[in-house]
Design a protein around this motif. Structure first.
Motif, PDB file in Angstrom:
ATOM      1  N   THR A   1       0.709  -1.402  -0.023  1.00  0.00           N
ATOM      2  CA  THR A   1      -0.149  -0.006   0.001  1.00  0.00           C
ATOM      3  C   THR A   1       0.928   1.289  -0.245  1.00  0.00           C
ATOM      4  OG1 THR A   1      -0.051  -0.227   2.350  1.00  0.00           O
ATOM      5  CG2 THR A   1      -1.905  -0.934   1.022  1.00  0.00           C
ATOM      6  N   LEU A   2       2.142   1.257   0.211  1.00  0.00           N
ATOM      7  CA  LEU A   2       3.108   2.488   0.428  1.00  0.00           C
ATOM      8  C   LEU A   2       3.814   2.471  -0.866  1.00  0.00           C
ATOM      9  CD1 LEU A   2       4.145   2.025   4.058  1.00  0.00           C
ATOM     10  CD2 LEU A   2       2.450   3.541   3.011  1.00  0.00           C
ATOM     11  N   ARG A   3       3.910   1.462  -1.770  1.00  0.00           N
ATOM     12  CA  ARG A   3       4.866   1.607  -2.750  1.00  0.00           C
ATOM     13  C   ARG A   3       3.964   2.116  -3.997  1.00  0.00           C
ATOM     14  NH1 ARG A   3       5.481  -2.782  -5.531  1.00  0.00           N
ATOM     15  NH2 ARG A   3       3.953  -4.097  -4.619  1.00  0.00           N
ATOM     16  N   ALA A   4       5.200   2.828  -4.841  1.00  0.00           N
ATOM     17  CA  ALA A   4       4.571   3.383  -5.991  1.00  0.00           C
ATOM     18  C   ALA A   4       5.339   3.466  -6.950  1.00  0.00           C
ATOM     19  CB  ALA A   4       4.287   5.193  -5.526  1.00  0.00           C
ATOM     20  N   ASP A   5       4.887   4.147  -8.338  1.00  0.00           N
ATOM     21  CA  ASP A   5       5.825   4.172  -9.684  1.00  0.00           C
ATOM     22  C   ASP A   5       5.863   5.718  -9.986  1.00  0.00           C
ATOM     23  OD1 ASP A   5       6.932   1.729  -9.717  1.00  0.00           O
ATOM     24  OD2 ASP A   5       5.687   1.201 -11.085  1.00  0.00           O
ATOM     25  N   GLN A   6       6.626   6.154 -10.702  1.00  0.00           N
ATOM     26  CA  GLN A   6       6.676   7.665 -11.207  1.00  0.00           C
ATOM     27  C   GLN A   6       6.731   7.384 -12.536  1.00  0.00           C
ATOM     28  OE1 GLN A   6       8.924  10.206  -9.129  1.00  0.00           O
ATOM     29  NE2 GLN A   6       7.767  10.497  -7.363  1.00  0.00           N
ATOM     30  N   VAL A   7       6.178   7.777 -13.153  1.00  0.00           N
ATOM     31  CA  VAL A   7       6.411   7.646 -14.948  1.00  0.00           C
ATOM     32  C   VAL A   7       6.927   9.130 -15.289  1.00  0.00           C
ATOM     33  CG1 VAL A   7       5.455   7.484 -17.347  1.00  0.00           C
ATOM     34  CG2 VAL A   7       4.588   5.909 -15.174  1.00  0.00           C
ATOM     35  N   CYS A   8       7.845   9.165 -15.719  1.00  0.00           N
ATOM     36  CA  CYS A   8       8.598  10.267 -16.073  1.00  0.00           C
ATOM     37  C   CYS A   8       8.938  10.573 -17.523  1.00  0.00           C
ATOM     38  CB  CYS A   8       9.999  10.618 -15.450  1.00  0.00           C
ATOM     39  SG  CYS A   8       9.879  10.178 -13.478  1.00  0.00           S
ATOM     40  N   GLN A   9       8.749  11.913 -18.130  1.00  0.00           N
ATOM     41  CA  GLN A   9       8.922  12.050 -19.415  1.00  0.00           C
ATOM     42  C   GLN A   9       9.838  13.148 -19.661  1.00  0.00           C
ATOM     43  OE1 GLN A   9       4.350  12.154 -19.069  1.00  0.00           O
ATOM     44  NE2 GLN A   9       4.604  12.582 -21.372  1.00  0.00           N
ATOM     45  N   GLY A  10      11.019  12.919 -19.861  1.00  0.00           N
ATOM     46  CA  GLY A  10      12.101  13.942 -20.217  1.00  0.00           C
ATOM     47  C   GLY A  10      11.902  15.030 -21.349  1.00  0.00           C
ATOM     48  N   HIS A  11      10.965  14.565 -22.333  1.00  0.00           N
ATOM     49  CA  HIS A  11      10.811  15.531 -23.473  1.00  0.00           C
ATOM     50  C   HIS A  11       9.495  15.263 -23.867  1.00  0.00           C
ATOM     51  CE1 HIS A  11      11.244  17.642 -27.042  1.00  0.00           C
ATOM     52  NE2 HIS A  11      10.844  16.393 -28.141  1.00  0.00           N
ATOM     53  N   CYS A  12       8.838  16.368 -24.471  1.00  0.00           N
ATOM     54  CA  CYS A  12       7.479  16.659 -24.803  1.00  0.00           C
ATOM     55  C   CYS A  12       7.418  17.047 -26.239  1.00  0.00           C
ATOM     56  CB  CYS A  12       6.449  17.659 -24.024  1.00  0.00           C
ATOM     57  SG  CYS A  12       5.032  17.779 -24.568  1.00  0.00           S
ATOM     58  N   PRO A  13       6.984  16.336 -27.350  1.00  0.00           N
ATOM     59  CA  PRO A  13       7.131  16.612 -28.679  1.00  0.00           C
ATOM     60  C   PRO A  13       5.925  17.737 -28.671  1.00  0.00           C
ATOM     61  CG  PRO A  13       6.793  14.305 -28.611  1.00  0.00           C
ATOM     62  CD  PRO A  13       6.714  14.755 -27.071  1.00  0.00           C
ATOM     63  N   LEU A  14       5.194  17.947 -28.230  1.00  0.00           N
ATOM     64  CA  LEU A  14       4.219  19.079 -27.951  1.00  0.00           C
ATOM     65  C   LEU A  14       4.634  20.371 -27.416  1.00  0.00           C
ATOM     66  CD1 LEU A  14       0.859  17.200 -27.237  1.00  0.00           C
ATOM     67  CD2 LEU A  14       1.802  17.547 -29.437  1.00  0.00           C
ATOM     68  N   GLN A  15       6.035  20.185 -27.043  1.00  0.00           N
ATOM     69  CA  GLN A  15       6.469  21.364 -26.212  1.00  0.00           C
ATOM     70  C   GLN A  15       6.081  23.035 -26.729  1.00  0.00           C
ATOM     71  OE1 GLN A  15       8.516  21.116 -23.683  1.00  0.00           O
ATOM     72  NE2 GLN A  15       8.898  23.344 -23.277  1.00  0.00           N
ATOM     73  N   GLY A  16       5.501  23.578 -25.868  1.00  0.00           N
ATOM     74  CA  GLY A  16       5.093  24.927 -26.203  1.00  0.00           C
ATOM     75  C   GLY A  16       3.492  24.872 -26.201  1.00  0.00           C
ATOM     76  N   LEU A  17       3.034  23.817 -26.656  1.00  0.00           N
ATOM     77  CA  LEU A  17       1.343  23.801 -26.397  1.00  0.00           C
ATOM     78  C   LEU A  17       0.717  23.871 -25.299  1.00  0.00           C
ATOM     79  CD1 LEU A  17       0.613  21.701 -29.851  1.00  0.00           C
ATOM     80  CD2 LEU A  17       0.857  24.121 -29.665  1.00  0.00           C
ATOM     81  N   PRO A  18       1.156  22.935 -24.233  1.00  0.00           N
ATOM     82  CA  PRO A  18       0.684  22.758 -23.193  1.00  0.00           C
ATOM     83  C   PRO A  18       0.859  24.023 -22.316  1.00  0.00           C
ATOM     84  CG  PRO A  18       1.755  20.601 -23.725  1.00  0.00           C
ATOM     85  CD  PRO A  18       2.303  21.616 -24.781  1.00  0.00           C
ATOM     86  N   ALA A  19       1.844  24.715 -22.426  1.00  0.00           N
ATOM     87  CA  ALA A  19       2.098  26.024 -21.647  1.00  0.00           C
ATOM     88  C   ALA A  19       1.072  27.091 -21.892  1.00  0.00           C
ATOM     89  CB  ALA A  19       3.416  26.361 -21.890  1.00  0.00           C
ATOM     90  N   ARG A  20       0.506  26.871 -23.175  1.00  0.00           N
ATOM     91  CA  ARG A  20      -0.567  27.853 -23.787  1.00  0.00           C
ATOM     92  C   ARG A  20      -2.041  27.361 -23.334  1.00  0.00           C
ATOM     93  NH1 ARG A  20      -0.362  32.568 -26.551  1.00  0.00           N
ATOM     94  NH2 ARG A  20      -2.126  33.149 -27.813  1.00  0.00           N
ATOM     95  N   TYR A  21      -1.982  26.055 -23.501  1.00  0.00           N
ATOM     96  CA  TYR A  21      -3.272  25.221 -23.386  1.00  0.00           C
ATOM     97  C   TYR A  21      -3.084  24.187 -22.436  1.00  0.00           C
ATOM     98  CZ  TYR A  21      -4.946  28.159 -27.134  1.00  0.00           C
ATOM     99  OH  TYR A  21      -5.450  29.212 -28.104  1.00  0.00           O
ATOM    100  N   PRO A  22      -3.245  24.362 -21.157  1.00  0.00           N
ATOM    101  CA  PRO A  22      -3.272  23.147 -20.442  1.00  0.00           C
ATOM    102  C   PRO A  22      -4.034  21.828 -20.539  1.00  0.00           C
ATOM    103  CG  PRO A  22      -4.137  25.095 -19.147  1.00  0.00           C
ATOM    104  CD  PRO A  22      -3.840  25.450 -20.436  1.00  0.00           C
ATOM    105  N   GLU A  23      -4.896  22.235 -21.275  1.00  0.00           N
ATOM    106  CA  GLU A  23      -5.920  20.994 -21.644  1.00  0.00           C
ATOM    107  C   GLU A  23      -5.235  19.875 -22.230  1.00  0.00           C
ATOM    108  OE1 GLU A  23      -8.343  24.716 -22.347  1.00  0.00           O
ATOM    109  OE2 GLU A  23      -6.236  24.135 -22.756  1.00  0.00           O
ATOM    110  N   PHE A  24      -3.755  19.950 -22.860  1.00  0.00           N
ATOM    111  CA  PHE A  24      -2.906  18.865 -23.348  1.00  0.00           C
ATOM    112  C   PHE A  24      -2.598  18.130 -22.146  1.00  0.00           C
ATOM    113  CE2 PHE A  24      -3.162  21.600 -27.060  1.00  0.00           C
ATOM    114  CZ  PHE A  24      -3.090  20.772 -28.115  1.00  0.00           C
ATOM    115  N   CYS A  25      -2.016  18.696 -21.183  1.00  0.00           N
ATOM    116  CA  CYS A  25      -1.347  18.093 -19.937  1.00  0.00           C
ATOM    117  C   CYS A  25      -2.736  17.289 -19.329  1.00  0.00           C
ATOM    118  CB  CYS A  25      -0.960  19.080 -18.854  1.00  0.00           C
ATOM    119  SG  CYS A  25       0.945  19.633 -19.363  1.00  0.00           S
ATOM    120  N   GLU A  26      -3.891  18.035 -19.236  1.00  0.00           N
ATOM    121  CA  GLU A  26      -5.156  17.419 -18.340  1.00  0.00           C
ATOM    122  C   GLU A  26      -5.442  16.312 -19.031  1.00  0.00           C
ATOM    123  OE1 GLU A  26      -7.698  20.571 -18.416  1.00  0.00           O
ATOM    124  OE2 GLU A  26      -6.405  21.995 -16.990  1.00  0.00           O
ATOM    125  N   GLU A  27      -5.678  16.393 -20.322  1.00  0.00           N
ATOM    126  CA  GLU A  27      -6.121  15.169 -21.155  1.00  0.00           C
ATOM    127  C   GLU A  27      -5.037  13.753 -21.215  1.00  0.00           C
ATOM    128  OE1 GLU A  27      -9.022  14.365 -22.359  1.00  0.00           O
ATOM    129  OE2 GLU A  27      -9.583  16.337 -21.755  1.00  0.00           O
TER     130      GLU A  27
END
Length: 234
Positions: free
Chosen positions: A173-199
């Motif tokens: 119950t205390l264990r977890a994983d973290q999925v990490c993304q070092g790069h975003c091909p959509l770089q720039g779009l989520p900063a203006r439209y947070p809907e991308f990160c939310e979806e």
């Protein structure tokens, strides 16, 4: 499969890799492993610590990497120097036609509102969903293995996906994983439209069948997108 073979006397010795090529490999490792130390990079590339530091110094002068001081465990000892990529590096690795895409979405938002932008954002991650579904088709995998599949799918799709395990040896119950993304091909779009990160986060929750939590994003200034996946929940 790699196998060694003796080099005939008449064969010329292989030329050393150009500094630019090695420097790009160093940058890629900082991108996918950051925060990462010079020693860790040296072990991965079989380079001396001095050679790695020369490349890191050059990348720092170009504003492509930055130093992050990480405190030692339990606060003992001096903080260690770890390297992460900068927002400038993310932009350099991104799409050269970003401004065209932003202009198009701005126009779409004017005509169709947030609903149209959200539909577009969902479609941006359809390839990730297809790849994941194909990888787990016909197999009933536990959450931990599905999370590993997601990290591999993200990596193959250009997001520099990696996986971190937390709480090894603790109760499930205390264990977890973290999925990490070092790069975003959509770089720039989520900063203006947070809907991308939310979806994207909503897609992860749907694929894994568990509530996930975003700890950091590139769009909000983080050096990596980190999604927390609690393994003790179903």
């Amino acid at each position: 499969m790699y196998s060694e073979r003796p080099v005939p006397a008449h064969d010329a010795a292989p030329a050393p890799a150009p500094a630019e090529g090695t420097r790009e490999r160093v940058l890629q490792l900082v991108l996918t492993r950051g925060p990462v130390s010079a020693a860790e990079i040296g072990r991965e590339l079989e380079l001396t610590a001095a050679a790695v530091r020369r490349h890191l110094d050059a990348l720092e002068e170009e504003s492509l990497v930055a130093v992050k001081l990480v405190s030692a465990a339990r606060g003992a000892g001096r903080p260690s120097r770890r390297y992460v990529v900068t927002q400038h590096a993310q932009r350099r690795l991104g799409d050269d036609h970003l401004s065209v895409a932003v202009d198009a979405i701005d126009r779409l938002a004017e005509l169709g509102g947030e609903g149209e932008v959200r539909r577009l954002a969902r479609g941006a991650f359809r390839d990730v969903e297809r790849r994941f579904d194909a990888a787990v088709a016909g197999v009933d995998l536990p959450l931990e293995e599905r999370t590993a599949v997601l990290a591999r799918v993200l990596d193959a799709a250009g997001f520099a996906g990696t996986l971190r395990h937390l709480g090894e040896g603790l109760a499930p119950t205390l264990r977890a994983d973290q999925v990490c993304q070092g790069h975003c091909p959509l770089q720039g779009l989520p900063a203006r439209y947070p809907e991308f990160c939310e979806e994207e986060a909503a897609l992860f929750a749907r694929l894994l069948g568990v509530d996930v939590r975003r700890l950091s994003t590139l769009a909000t200034g983080g050096h990596v997108c980190t999604t927390h996946v609690p393994l003790g929940r179903t």
